[in-house]
Design a protein around this motif. Sequence first.
Motif, mmCIF file in Angstrom:
data_model
loop_
_atom_site.group_PDB
_atom_site.id
_atom_site.type_symbol
_atom_site.label_atom_id
_atom_site.label_comp_id
_atom_site.label_asym_id
_atom_site.label_seq_id
_atom_site.Cartn_x
_atom_site.Cartn_y
_atom_site.Cartn_z
ATOM 1 N N VAL A 1 -106.034 -47.431 -97.163
ATOM 2 C CA VAL A 1 -105.179 -47.315 -98.541
ATOM 3 C C VAL A 1 -104.887 -45.971 -98.872
ATOM 4 O O VAL A 1 -103.608 -45.762 -99.498
ATOM 5 N N GLN B 1 -100.864 -44.934 -99.424
ATOM 6 C CA GLN B 1 -100.477 -44.750 -100.616
ATOM 7 C C GLN B 1 -99.529 -43.407 -100.591
ATOM 8 O O GLN B 1 -98.720 -43.117 -101.146
ATOM 9 N N PHE C 1 -95.785 -45.152 -98.999
ATOM 10 C CA PHE C 1 -95.303 -45.186 -100.422
ATOM 11 C C PHE C 1 -95.093 -43.912 -100.891
ATOM 12 O O PHE C 1 -94.230 -44.024 -102.000
ATOM 13 N N GLN D 1 -96.719 -41.992 -102.958
ATOM 14 C CA GLN D 1 -96.938 -42.223 -104.296
ATOM 15 C C GLN D 1 -98.286 -41.289 -104.585
ATOM 16 O O GLN D 1 -99.284 -41.366 -103.385
ATOM 17 N N LEU E 1 -101.985 -40.618 -105.829
ATOM 18 C CA LEU E 1 -103.248 -41.639 -106.371
ATOM 19 C C LEU E 1 -103.536 -41.514 -107.666
ATOM 20 O O LEU E 1 -103.680 -40.102 -108.220
ATOM 21 N N LEU F 1 -105.387 -51.188 -105.682
ATOM 22 C CA LEU F 1 -104.309 -50.488 -105.039
ATOM 23 C C LEU F 1 -103.964 -51.336 -103.672
ATOM 24 O O LEU F 1 -102.625 -51.424 -103.271
ATOM 25 N N MET G 1 -100.213 -52.808 -102.999
ATOM 26 C CA MET G 1 -99.460 -52.443 -101.641
ATOM 27 C C MET G 1 -99.144 -53.744 -101.000
ATOM 28 O O MET G 1 -98.000 -53.860 -100.295
ATOM 29 N N GLN H 1 -95.911 -54.717 -102.572
ATOM 30 C CA GLN H 1 -94.741 -53.714 -102.468
ATOM 31 C C GLN H 1 -94.382 -53.763 -101.057
ATOM 32 O O GLN H 1 -93.030 -53.432 -100.991
#
Lengths: 250, 259
Positions: free
Chosen positions: A31, A35, A39, A41, A43, B68, B72, B75
């Motif tokens: 994850v 993230q 992506f 992004q 946290l 999250l 995801m 997304q």
Amino acid sequence: MRVAELRTLISRFAEPLWNSTRDLLPIVGTVGVFQLFVFQQPLENVGQMISGLVLVIAGLTLFVVGLEVGLFPVGAQLAHDFAKKGSVPWLIAFAFALGFGTTFAEPALIAVAGKAAELAVVDDRGVEHEAMQQSYAFTLRITVAIAVGCALVAGVLRIILGWPLHFFIMGGYILVMLLTPFAPGTIIGVAYDSGGVTTSTITVPLTTALGVGLASSIKGRSPLLDGFGLIAFASLTPIIFVLLMGILWS
Amino acid sequence: MSVVVLLLTSIWTTLRDILPIAVVILVFQLLVLRRPIAHWQRVAAGFVCVILGLAMFLVGLDLALFPLGKAMATQLAAADFLDPGRQVGEELTVALPWYRYYWTYLFAFAIGFSATVAEPALLAVAIKAHEVSGGTLQVWPLRAAVALGAGFGVMLGTFRIVTGIPLPWFILIGYAIVIVQTYFAPKQIVPLAYDSGGVTTSTVTVPLVAALGLGLASGIPGRSPLEDGFGMIALTVLFPMITVMGYAQLAEWRNRRHT
């Protein structure tokens, strides 16, 4: 004395604690990496994430300790007592009750049944629509629960009689393949998935301990060869039963 | 704090889930077998640990990972992510070629693998297998084999949704492999391998995999989330059987080469 007790207590929790932390690293890593790098992004809510992770690790540790102290011994004792009593009908009744009882109340199954009903009962309109969906979802849950009950019965009988597992499982999956072309298209995915959702975190250790316990209590059975396989039955029979239900419903 | 409320709710639902099991066990133990539960205080303490632990585990997942992970999953199928030229919120009208979804496949594998490693039910079965085998079956390699299979199964599930190939084909071929492997794999591993599939799909894996299937099916034109969202779990059940038997075959082959 007190210190020694404390030390054994700590050592009992220390290893599972370390193991739980290690077990969670991959999912946190997945994850986190996606993230931050895929992506791109930041946290958010890092504080909440950390408190969540602490809970997850502590929870998993407690679970494993409870498993060894509570669930495994109960399953093993039940198996031992049943073997000693020597009453096959009662053992069958127990296996069915355990399978049916745990599955019917399974939250994952309730969720899947609701979605499946939306999918299957789609052409009707008006008031009947919802009533029909509800009865469909209920029938589906009953069907899967009976299937798991039957699975544990078949699995326990197999352990007692010493039949090889793979004949059942292969025969079962051949049956699944034969039934699939006759079942309505909307139920196939539901049926195939229903096998996986029935095995909850509490049922699995208990049935495993039961199977292994039975196989160790009966002369001539190997725990490894005969004790496992109950879960395999429980993931197979719901597929067959739900496919049959789909054929009969339409 | 809200965490306390979440915890109490979670304890309550876990208690409700465990109730039918407890009733069945108590009824049979006390009325049919007529034997007291040995060391009942210890066992009760164990059950308290299991309930508390599971409740904390679920709340923690909901706080730290699920939001999250689920976000995801959605997304990954969004148009602006797959095709950087597009606007946020734009919907695809024509399906993209299957290989454009490489991040989805990678994510599917990683989440299938890592969720399986964190799955408490699998840990329980691995511990039991280790105990029963007299230590020859190690806990960690067994779980790694199951996790590899689950990761592959989830990945194939996303590939199936992207391409729209009917599910029975995958299942048919998968079980054909299982049947052939059963013939050649060491007999001792077969029951455990069959079990490992059903064990994988539990508390951690199912919600994440379901979210992935749902997000993907709603993002691709021509797929219905309801109809195509199903089937991911079935593939996640199937492939651990193949990898666990494969792991045993590999171990046997290596042993034979050494001697």
